[in-house]
Design a protein around this motif. Sequence first.
Motif, PDB file in Angstrom:
ATOM      1  N   SER A 139       1.271  -1.107   0.325  1.00 27.49           N
ATOM      2  CA  SER A 139      -0.249   0.262  -0.081  1.00 27.49           C
ATOM      3  C   SER A 139       0.814   1.995  -0.194  1.00 27.49           C
ATOM      4  CB  SER A 139      -0.648  -0.675   1.406  1.00 27.49           C
ATOM      5  OG  SER A 139      -1.752   1.016   1.146  1.00 27.49           O
ATOM      6  N   CYS A 149      -5.015   1.537  -4.357  1.00 34.77           N
ATOM      7  CA  CYS A 149      -4.411   0.335  -3.796  1.00 34.77           C
ATOM      8  C   CYS A 149      -6.087   0.458  -3.334  1.00 34.77           C
ATOM      9  CB  CYS A 149      -4.317   0.644  -2.273  1.00 34.77           C
ATOM     10  SG  CYS A 149      -3.544  -1.290  -1.210  1.00 34.77           S
ATOM     11  N   TYR A 194      -7.557  -1.080  -0.877  1.00 35.15           N
ATOM     12  CA  TYR A 194      -7.673  -0.998   1.112  1.00 35.15           C
ATOM     13  C   TYR A 194      -6.464   0.032   1.495  1.00 35.15           C
ATOM     14  CZ  TYR A 194      -2.846  -3.586   0.724  1.00 35.15           C
ATOM     15  OH  TYR A 194      -1.444  -4.054   0.369  1.00 35.15           O
ATOM     16  N   LYS A 195      -6.899   0.433   3.059  1.00 37.76           N
ATOM     17  CA  LYS A 195      -6.160   1.309   3.555  1.00 37.76           C
ATOM     18  C   LYS A 195      -6.186   0.514   5.079  1.00 37.76           C
ATOM     19  CE  LYS A 195      -6.366   6.589   4.334  1.00 37.76           C
ATOM     20  NZ  LYS A 195      -7.304   7.728   4.054  1.00 37.76           N
ATOM     21  N   ASP A 198      -5.383   2.565   8.561  1.00 40.38           N
ATOM     22  CA  ASP A 198      -5.295   3.896   8.782  1.00 40.38           C
ATOM     23  C   ASP A 198      -4.182   4.029  10.003  1.00 40.38           C
ATOM     24  OD1 ASP A 198      -6.483   2.997  11.535  1.00 40.38           O
ATOM     25  OD2 ASP A 198      -8.289   3.933  10.493  1.00 40.38           O
TER      26      ASP A 198
END
Length: 524
Positions: A427, A439, A441-442, A444
């Motif tokens: 990512s 990307c 997805y992430k 945090d």
Amino acid sequence: MSLICRGKTISRDELYQYTNGRFLTQEKHQRDCRYVRFDVDALCEIAASIGPSASPVREVEKLEGGFSKALRIQKEDGTELVAKIPCPNAGPARYTTASEVAVQEYVRDSTSIPVPYIYAWSSDRSNPVGAEYIIMEKATGVQLFRVWGQLEEARKLAMIKKLAEWESQLMAVNFPAYGSLYPRKAIQGDEMTITLPESIDRFRFYHIGRSCDPTWSSARQDLASEPWSSLTEFGTALATREIRRILLGPRSVDAVPHNGTAAETIHLLETTIELMQIIGSHADLVQHAKPTLCHTDLHMGNIFVSDNDHAEISAIIDWQFTQIAPLFMQARWPIFLNAPKNYPVGFVMPKLPENYEELDADGKELAKYELKQIMAAKAYEVRCFLDNKDAYDAMNIPRVYRELFIRCGQTWEEGPAPLRACLIEISDSWEDLGLPGVCPYKFDDEDIQKHSAEFDEYEEWHSARESAREYLDTDADGWISPEVDFAQKQEQNRALFNLFTERMADRKSLEDARRMWPFAEGIL
């Protein structure tokens, strides 16, 4: 006919049992999954009628391996053969046996790699032997580990050159899918297979079927039986298999807090499946992912050299579990040429450390030894560049791609932390890797912080396990050689565990430390 093991006469029941060492953990389970009962008289009757000559069997010596009964069969006329019978821990014996036969015969027919000739085999347990078996010629010469230290450097380099040439022959074959190779007659019925094109299989002897690796034995039949035509399918199957293993539970006898919950891990694997749809078609990776057959267990015990010329390889053995997998996962240094931690990658001339003259005598000897290791690894790297450029390039792709596939396939054993680390790195490096779009997805800041803590726990757990294996000179199963005093090794294990718990006392409870230690069973 006499039965022997390590120079002593043994009974038939001892022939079936595992007697090649002890285990520091789960010993009964380890022995049970290596116990195989079969009709030795029927096996010897077959052996007597095949090979260079027909002659009654005089002696059977149990050699034994980690996944198979290996038997040296000597006839009355002096002819020697080797029989292999897979143990339960090798996975479904029908597939293990048929695939090993197919690989060995394909390699023998399609390359100049020296492998033992197979005289007879059966992957049908209903045969007279009562077990799947392979009978082959005995490898000639001596194992490389017995003579490597005696070889001159120039002769070592010549051997490394030959190994790289042979690998390039096998890696040059363009297989149509990932999976395991089988004789066409061995896998029948409605199982899905992919036929090899005539260009690499003139007589239509082989096809590609389910992976025979033991890690697939717990997968659903519809998942395990498929060869995979694309990198996306292959990666997706790895993640789906791990989800299946988690749902079947239990997670692991060594579960520790870094494992997280099953739901969290499954979500991570589902994210990985989504990622596989993208990187599985990414040109920069696909060009290094062609389906490749390769021996990935080239240690000195699996390489035989001529009695008359110790630099001439006479046989390469143990092709069990050899698979067709992406080139970037197959290409690697042979185990006995593994690059040391301080290895300078690329066209750099290895040399002694700058402070060599300041070292004491022991330090200088160690530096010279490490330089020899680096020189051998460098010789292999250069030969790959010259003779097997595709493999060289595949070895030098961004490390995270290879790690992603490896860690995905180890999630049940290792927990989610290593896989999550790969996902985070991809990512963060999305644009640098040249991946398309954004990307999917992430993570945090809170996710990253939680991962950092869990990864620290994972590294601590992993370090404890690796240290224990190194200091006790064992493997993941806690295997101890029969030549070593087992009681003494148990005492060493207990002493090491006590030192570990003392060091961890301010951070871990005794119970947590016990769960981290790989061989805590039986320690009070």
